[in-house]
Design a protein around this motif. Structure first.
Motif, PDB file in Angstrom:
ATOM      1  N   ILE A 288       0.842  -1.202   0.000  1.00  0.00           N
ATOM      2  CA  ILE A 288       0.000   0.000   0.000  1.00  0.00           C
ATOM      3  C   ILE A 288       0.874   1.247   0.000  1.00  0.00           C
ATOM      4  N   TRP A 289       1.954   1.209   0.770  1.00  0.00           N
ATOM      5  CA  TRP A 289       2.882   2.345   0.816  1.00  0.00           C
ATOM      6  C   TRP A 289       3.487   2.600  -0.564  1.00  0.00           C
ATOM      7  N   LEU A 290       3.872   1.529  -1.246  1.00  0.00           N
ATOM      8  CA  LEU A 290       4.407   1.677  -2.603  1.00  0.00           C
ATOM      9  C   LEU A 290       3.343   2.238  -3.553  1.00  0.00           C
ATOM     10  N   TRP A 291       2.101   1.786  -3.389  1.00  0.00           N
ATOM     11  CA  TRP A 291       1.026   2.286  -4.250  1.00  0.00           C
ATOM     12  C   TRP A 291       0.786   3.777  -4.020  1.00  0.00           C
ATOM     13  N   VAL A 292       0.836   4.213  -2.767  1.00  0.00           N
ATOM     14  CA  VAL A 292       0.667   5.639  -2.460  1.00  0.00           C
ATOM     15  C   VAL A 292       1.764   6.465  -3.138  1.00  0.00           C
ATOM     16  N   GLN A 293       2.966   5.914  -3.211  1.00  0.00           N
ATOM     17  CA  GLN A 293       4.072   6.631  -3.856  1.00  0.00           C
ATOM     18  C   GLN A 293       3.882   6.704  -5.366  1.00  0.00           C
ATOM     19  N   GLN A 294       3.403   5.613  -5.974  1.00  0.00           N
ATOM     20  CA  GLN A 294       3.393   5.528  -7.437  1.00  0.00           C
ATOM     21  C   GLN A 294       2.010   5.697  -8.059  1.00  0.00           C
ATOM     22  N   ARG A 295       0.958   5.448  -7.262  1.00  0.00           N
ATOM     23  CA  ARG A 295      -0.420   5.595  -7.740  1.00  0.00           C
ATOM     24  C   ARG A 295      -0.727   4.712  -8.952  1.00  0.00           C
ATOM     25  N   ASP A 296      -0.036   3.597  -9.052  1.00  0.00           N
ATOM     26  CA  ASP A 296      -0.266   2.698 -10.185  1.00  0.00           C
ATOM     27  C   ASP A 296       0.003   1.277  -9.723  1.00  0.00           C
ATOM     28  N   VAL A 297      -1.044   0.480  -9.652  1.00  0.00           N
ATOM     29  CA  VAL A 297      -0.912  -0.879  -9.145  1.00  0.00           C
ATOM     30  C   VAL A 297       0.028  -1.709 -10.004  1.00  0.00           C
ATOM     31  N   LEU A 298      -0.095  -1.564 -11.324  1.00  0.00           N
ATOM     32  CA  LEU A 298       0.766  -2.346 -12.218  1.00  0.00           C
ATOM     33  C   LEU A 298       2.230  -1.994 -12.023  1.00  0.00           C
ATOM     34  N   ASN A 299       2.525  -0.708 -11.880  1.00  0.00           N
ATOM     35  CA  ASN A 299       3.911  -0.297 -11.656  1.00  0.00           C
ATOM     36  C   ASN A 299       4.451  -0.856 -10.347  1.00  0.00           C
ATOM     37  N   VAL A 300       3.590  -0.916  -9.329  1.00  0.00           N
ATOM     38  CA  VAL A 300       4.027  -1.456  -8.040  1.00  0.00           C
ATOM     39  C   VAL A 300       4.474  -2.901  -8.198  1.00  0.00           C
ATOM     40  N   PHE A 301       3.636  -3.722  -8.831  1.00  0.00           N
ATOM     41  CA  PHE A 301       3.957  -5.144  -8.939  1.00  0.00           C
ATOM     42  C   PHE A 301       5.069  -5.409  -9.955  1.00  0.00           C
ATOM     43  N   TYR A 302       5.046  -4.681 -11.074  1.00  0.00           N
ATOM     44  CA  TYR A 302       6.117  -4.865 -12.056  1.00  0.00           C
ATOM     45  C   TYR A 302       7.461  -4.377 -11.521  1.00  0.00           C
ATOM     46  N   GLY A 303       7.423  -3.326 -10.709  1.00  0.00           N
ATOM     47  CA  GLY A 303       8.668  -2.806 -10.143  1.00  0.00           C
ATOM     48  C   GLY A 303       9.171  -3.618  -8.965  1.00  0.00           C
TER      49      GLY A 303
END
Length: 459
Positions: A288-303
């Motif tokens: 969730i913290w990563l999602w708040v930083q990037q605002r993109d679920v796909l970017n969170v998981f791909y990154g």
């Protein structure tokens, strides 16, 4: 391919360790143990120094068990599951670091801490680490550690690398000591749970009060030693002072509070220990913290995938030393008994108070050799349970556990701090904290003498 398989194996250890207290039982433990074995087979060959030694000890212990124990597979299965459980906990709580490394909030908080006067900075970090670790356990170290390291830049030190190194040592030591002292009194810690199990009939309310006072003494000792090692120079330090905006600190406090409240809620809802609640909450909280930083679920998981394929295999030394020590300790407990040790110790004819002090120091020394405090406290504490007053014995065991937690080179806390600070494990254990541990051992001895006198005076 090797990195990918190792990452999947370590993630399976985490999943198994989380599933086990949720009803997965032996099956989940078996999955976690198999994942750990696969990981060690892939990455164990690349371990350095102490990691290789501990793995060799674990292999030797397994061979001795197969040859000399009447139920070898039951012993080895129990030992592998115990090692997998501690590695699952270590890895799960480390997920916060993945999110913290890319957080602008963490950068801002780190810079804020670095700008504080040295004494105030040490006090804030050691107390903060102490309080947060009550629930997050050593998950507090990657969270706060990444925060201060990111703020401790060469630019903040006025271009002087010596100041960067000193600040890193003082800040990381403050955090490590704050966390370690938590184990001296917290009813949520493994040390408390093991101690009250080893010493039946122990009045835990009295123990809590006594150990809280001991913890305060050890925290004050750390502050005094820090000030003596780095006395104020009277000169203006680069990056200190200036306008202070405390908003990042309050936002970080809110984030930590959310994780803590979530861990408590899950533990209460599922009737688990708080450490298991933290294990369940921390990984999704990091996502969730990563999602708040990037605002993109796909970017969170791909990154996150590529990052994990780098960071997970790099845990090989921590996995070898921490998991290997737990494995060896569990196997050793199958060959030794507290009763036989008790007969040997009582045969020495030493005064009970002296035996208790020696017991505390023995736990600390054994920790330096890679012997888990769980094993040493269980065996040695059980051996003296009928010799000394329960409260005195428990205080000695928990005090020794706390001091050894920031000095054993195979402990999760020391390993985590060494990785965050990018320094050798021995430097953290010996150079940074050796004096604190030795002074703490003396303080603990005088504390036990005083406590014994009070217990005698009040019956």
């Amino acid at each position: 391919m090797r990195a990918t398989i190792a990452t999947i194996a370590l993630l399976s250890v985490v999943v198994g360790a989380i599933a086990q207290p949720l009803g997965g039982g032996a099956a989940a433990g078996f999955v976690a143990a198999c994942g750990l074995i696969v990981y060690v087979l892939l990455e164990g060959w690349s371990c350095q120094g102490n990691g290789r030694i501990i793995l060799l000890m674990a292999a030797t212990a397994a061979i001795v068990t197969v040859i000399g124990h009447p139920a070898p597979w039951a012993v080895l299965s129990k030992a592998a599951m115990a090692a997998a459980a501690i590695i699952g906990l270590f890895t799960a709580l480390g997920f916060l670091r993945e999110a913290a490394e890319s957080s602008a909030l963490v950068q801002s908080c780190g810079e804020l801490m670095v700008r504080q006067p040295p004494g105030r900075r040490y006090l804030a970090l050691t107390l903060g680490s102490h309080l947060i670790s009550l629930v997050l356990n050593f998950g507090v170290l990657p969270l706060l550690g990444t925060m201060v390291v990111k703020g401790n830049t060469l630019e903040a030190a006025g271009g002087d690398p010596r100041i960067v190194a000193i600040r890193s040592q003082r800040m990381l030591s403050a955090m490590l000591r704050g966390f370690a002292v938590m184990t001296a009194w917290s009813p949520l810690s493994v040390s408390f749970a093991v101690t009250v199990t080893v010493i039946p009939g122990l009045p835990w309310q009295s123990l809590l009060l006594v150990q809280a006072l001991l913890a305060a003494l050890l925290l004050i000792l750390g502050l005094i030693l820090d000030r003596r090692a780095f006395p104020p120079s009277g000169q203006a330090l680069p990056g200190i002072g200036g306008a202070t905006d405390w908003k990042p600190a309050w936002r970080m406090a809110a984030l930590v509070a959310a994780v803590v409240i979530g861990a408590i809620a899950v533990a209460e809802l599922l009737s688990l220990r708080l450490v298991h609640g933290a294990m369940i909450v921390v990984p999704p909280a990091a996502l969730i913290w990563l999602w708040v930083q990037q605002r993109d679920v796909l970017n969170v998981f791909y990154g996150l995938g590529p990052k994990l394929r780098v960071s997970m295999p790099a845990f090989r030394d921590e996995v070898a030393m921490l998991g290997g020590a737990m494995f060896v300790g569990t196997v050793a407990s199958a060959f030794l008994s507290a009763e036989s040790l008790g007969q040997i110790i009582e045969g020495l004819g030493l005064p009970p108070l002296f035996l208790v002090i020696l017991l505390a120091w023995a736990v600390m020394i054994l920790a330096q050799l890679g012997i888990s405090q769980i094993l040493s406290v269980t065996l040695l504490g059980g051996a003296l349970v009928h010799v000394a007053p329960p409260l005195l014995l428990a205080s000695a065991l928990m005090g020794a556990w706390a001091l050894s937690a920031c000095s054993t080179p195979v402990g999760a806390a020391v390993l985590t701090v060494a990785r965050i600070g990018n320094v050798p494990v021995r430097r953290v254990a010996s150079d940074w904290n050796g004096r604190f541990v030795l002074a703490g051992a003396v303080v603990l001895a005088f504390w036990l003498v005083g406590l014994d006198g009070l217990l005698f005076a009040f019956g």
